[in-house]
Write a protein that holds these residues in place. Structure first.
Motif, PDB file in Angstrom:
ATOM      1  N   GLY A  86      31.084  28.190  32.443  1.00 33.07           N
ATOM      2  CA  GLY A  86      31.156  27.779  31.047  1.00 33.07           C
ATOM      3  C   GLY A  86      32.381  28.283  30.312  1.00 33.07           C
ATOM      4  O   GLY A  86      32.307  28.631  29.140  1.00 33.07           O
ATOM      5  N   GLY A  87      33.513  28.341  30.998  1.00 35.94           N
ATOM      6  CA  GLY A  87      34.746  28.793  30.366  1.00 35.94           C
ATOM      7  C   GLY A  87      34.926  30.305  30.337  1.00 35.94           C
ATOM      8  O   GLY A  87      35.961  30.797  29.923  1.00 35.94           O
ATOM      9  N   THR A  88      33.916  31.055  30.771  1.00 39.91           N
ATOM     10  CA  THR A  88      34.015  32.511  30.821  1.00 39.91           C
ATOM     11  C   THR A  88      34.211  32.942  32.277  1.00 39.91           C
ATOM     12  O   THR A  88      33.481  32.501  33.156  1.00 39.91           O
ATOM     13  CB  THR A  88      32.741  33.175  30.261  1.00 39.91           C
ATOM     14  N   VAL A  89      35.197  33.802  32.503  1.00 43.61           N
ATOM     15  CA  VAL A  89      35.485  34.290  33.851  1.00 43.61           C
ATOM     16  C   VAL A  89      34.801  35.634  34.041  1.00 43.61           C
ATOM     17  O   VAL A  89      34.950  36.547  33.234  1.00 43.61           O
ATOM     18  CB  VAL A  89      37.003  34.437  34.085  1.00 43.61           C
ATOM     19  N   TYR A  90      34.015  35.738  35.111  1.00 36.28           N
ATOM     20  CA  TYR A  90      33.335  36.980  35.468  1.00 36.28           C
ATOM     21  C   TYR A  90      34.016  37.553  36.704  1.00 36.28           C
ATOM     22  O   TYR A  90      34.129  36.872  37.721  1.00 36.28           O
ATOM     23  CB  TYR A  90      31.850  36.723  35.756  1.00 36.28           C
ATOM     24  N   ASN A  91      34.488  38.793  36.591  1.00 33.78           N
ATOM     25  CA  ASN A  91      35.190  39.457  37.689  1.00 33.78           C
ATOM     26  C   ASN A  91      34.318  40.533  38.303  1.00 33.78           C
ATOM     27  O   ASN A  91      33.556  41.203  37.609  1.00 33.78           O
ATOM     28  CB  ASN A  91      36.466  40.145  37.181  1.00 33.78           C
ATOM     29  N   TRP A  92      34.467  40.713  39.612  1.00 34.85           N
ATOM     30  CA  TRP A  92      33.875  41.855  40.289  1.00 34.85           C
ATOM     31  C   TRP A  92      34.945  42.934  40.342  1.00 34.85           C
ATOM     32  O   TRP A  92      36.093  42.717  39.971  1.00 34.85           O
ATOM     33  CB  TRP A  92      33.405  41.456  41.694  1.00 34.85           C
ATOM     34  N   TYR A  93      34.587  44.112  40.779  1.00 29.18           N
ATOM     35  CA  TYR A  93      35.559  45.190  40.899  1.00 29.18           C
ATOM     36  C   TYR A  93      36.623  44.834  41.927  1.00 29.18           C
ATOM     37  O   TYR A  93      36.347  44.152  42.906  1.00 29.18           O
ATOM     38  CB  TYR A  93      34.869  46.491  41.338  1.00 29.18           C
ATOM     39  N   ILE A  94      37.819  45.342  41.725  1.00 28.18           N
ATOM     40  CA  ILE A  94      38.885  45.182  42.713  1.00 28.18           C
ATOM     41  C   ILE A  94      38.642  46.231  43.798  1.00 28.18           C
ATOM     42  O   ILE A  94      38.357  47.387  43.498  1.00 28.18           O
ATOM     43  CB  ILE A  94      40.265  45.368  42.054  1.00 28.18           C
ATOM     44  N   PHE A  95      38.730  45.822  45.052  1.00 30.03           N
ATOM     45  CA  PHE A  95      38.393  46.723  46.151  1.00 30.03           C
ATOM     46  C   PHE A  95      39.330  46.505  47.324  1.00 30.03           C
ATOM     47  O   PHE A  95      40.200  45.634  47.292  1.00 30.03           O
ATOM     48  CB  PHE A  95      36.931  46.537  46.574  1.00 30.03           C
ATOM     49  N   ASN A  96      39.149  47.303  48.386  1.00 26.38           N
ATOM     50  CA  ASN A  96      39.943  47.161  49.606  1.00 26.38           C
ATOM     51  C   ASN A  96      38.998  47.153  50.809  1.00 26.38           C
ATOM     52  O   ASN A  96      37.787  47.264  50.660  1.00 26.38           O
ATOM     53  CB  ASN A  96      41.003  48.262  49.709  1.00 26.38           C
ATOM     54  N   MET A  97      39.557  47.035  52.001  1.00 22.87           N
ATOM     55  CA  MET A  97      38.719  46.935  53.195  1.00 22.87           C
ATOM     56  C   MET A  97      38.015  48.253  53.516  1.00 22.87           C
ATOM     57  O   MET A  97      36.925  48.249  54.100  1.00 22.87           O
ATOM     58  CB  MET A  97      39.553  46.472  54.393  1.00 22.87           C
ATOM     59  N   ALA A  98      38.595  49.377  53.142  1.00 20.73           N
ATOM     60  CA  ALA A  98      37.915  50.658  53.341  1.00 20.73           C
ATOM     61  C   ALA A  98      36.636  50.703  52.498  1.00 20.73           C
ATOM     62  O   ALA A  98      35.602  51.203  52.945  1.00 20.73           O
ATOM     63  CB  ALA A  98      38.843  51.818  52.978  1.00 20.73           C
ATOM     64  N   ASP A  99      36.701  50.152  51.292  1.00 14.91           N
ATOM     65  CA  ASP A  99      35.508  50.088  50.444  1.00 14.91           C
ATOM     66  C   ASP A  99      34.426  49.210  51.085  1.00 14.91           C
ATOM     67  O   ASP A  99      33.239  49.521  51.008  1.00 14.91           O
ATOM     68  CB  ASP A  99      35.860  49.539  49.061  1.00 14.91           C
ATOM     69  N   VAL A 100      34.845  48.124  51.716  1.00 11.20           N
ATOM     70  CA  VAL A 100      33.896  47.246  52.404  1.00 11.20           C
ATOM     71  C   VAL A 100      33.204  48.012  53.531  1.00 11.20           C
ATOM     72  O   VAL A 100      31.982  47.922  53.705  1.00 11.20           O
ATOM     73  CB  VAL A 100      34.608  45.990  52.955  1.00 11.20           C
ATOM     74  N   ALA A 101      33.968  48.791  54.292  1.00 14.23           N
ATOM     75  CA  ALA A 101      33.383  49.581  55.384  1.00 14.23           C
ATOM     76  C   ALA A 101      32.385  50.598  54.848  1.00 14.23           C
ATOM     77  O   ALA A 101      31.305  50.779  55.414  1.00 14.23           O
ATOM     78  CB  ALA A 101      34.490  50.289  56.174  1.00 14.23           C
ATOM     79  N   ILE A 102      32.713  51.252  53.741  1.00  9.59           N
ATOM     80  CA  ILE A 102      31.809  52.246  53.152  1.00  9.59           C
ATOM     81  C   ILE A 102      30.516  51.585  52.691  1.00  9.59           C
ATOM     82  O   ILE A 102      29.421  52.077  52.973  1.00  9.59           O
ATOM     83  CB  ILE A 102      32.507  52.991  51.998  1.00  9.59           C
ATOM     84  N   VAL A 103      30.621  50.464  51.998  1.00 11.97           N
ATOM     85  CA  VAL A 103      29.422  49.766  51.513  1.00 11.97           C
ATOM     86  C   VAL A 103      28.583  49.270  52.690  1.00 11.97           C
ATOM     87  O   VAL A 103      27.351  49.396  52.677  1.00 11.97           O
ATOM     88  CB  VAL A 103      29.810  48.604  50.568  1.00 11.97           C
TER      89      VAL A 103
END
Length: 123
Positions: A86-103
């Motif tokens: 609806g014209g509003t942009v929702y962003n997630w946190y900026i992350f890296n691949m190390a963060d993906v491994a931790i999660v």
């Protein structure tokens, strides 16, 4: 829905505890080193493949972010997911691949805790 951006994270997860002083950076590195050693001990005592793999992912991600912090004084984040509704942009946190491994490692540990062999045997 996805952009590559450059963000320097001088804090910890989700940008908390932002402080770019050398003392703060060395403090974060010391905490990370202690955490990696504790997780490595836990991994050595682990009894399931899933928990061992999950702990390895967490340790690897922590070491990867630690290398960034040591080399650049901050962790390099670059992946940004977003959606427009609806014209509003929702962003997630900026992350890296190390963060993906931790999660992924934390998710694996949670799964192993709730549904693993020891959890199934609990009374």
């Amino acid at each position: 829905f996805f952009d590559l951006v450059l963000a320097w994270n001088i804090g910890i997860s989700f940008g908390w505890l932002q402080n770019d002083s050398p003392l703060a950076q060395y403090g974060l590195m010391a905490v990370k080193a202690v955490a990696v050693v504790a997780l490595a001990i836990w991994m050595a005592r682990s009894e399931t493949k899933l928990a061992t793999t999950a702990l390895g992912l967490i340790i690897g991600g922590a070491i990867g972010n630690g290398i960034d912090r040591l080399a650049y004084g901050a962790v390099v984040d670059f992946a940004l997911f977003h959606i427009e509704i609806g014209g509003t942009v929702y962003n997630w946190y900026i992350f890296n691949m190390a963060d993906v491994a931790i999660v992924a490692g934390v998710a694996g540990l949670l799964y192993d805790s709730f549904f693993g062999a020891h959890a199934a045997k609990a009374p």
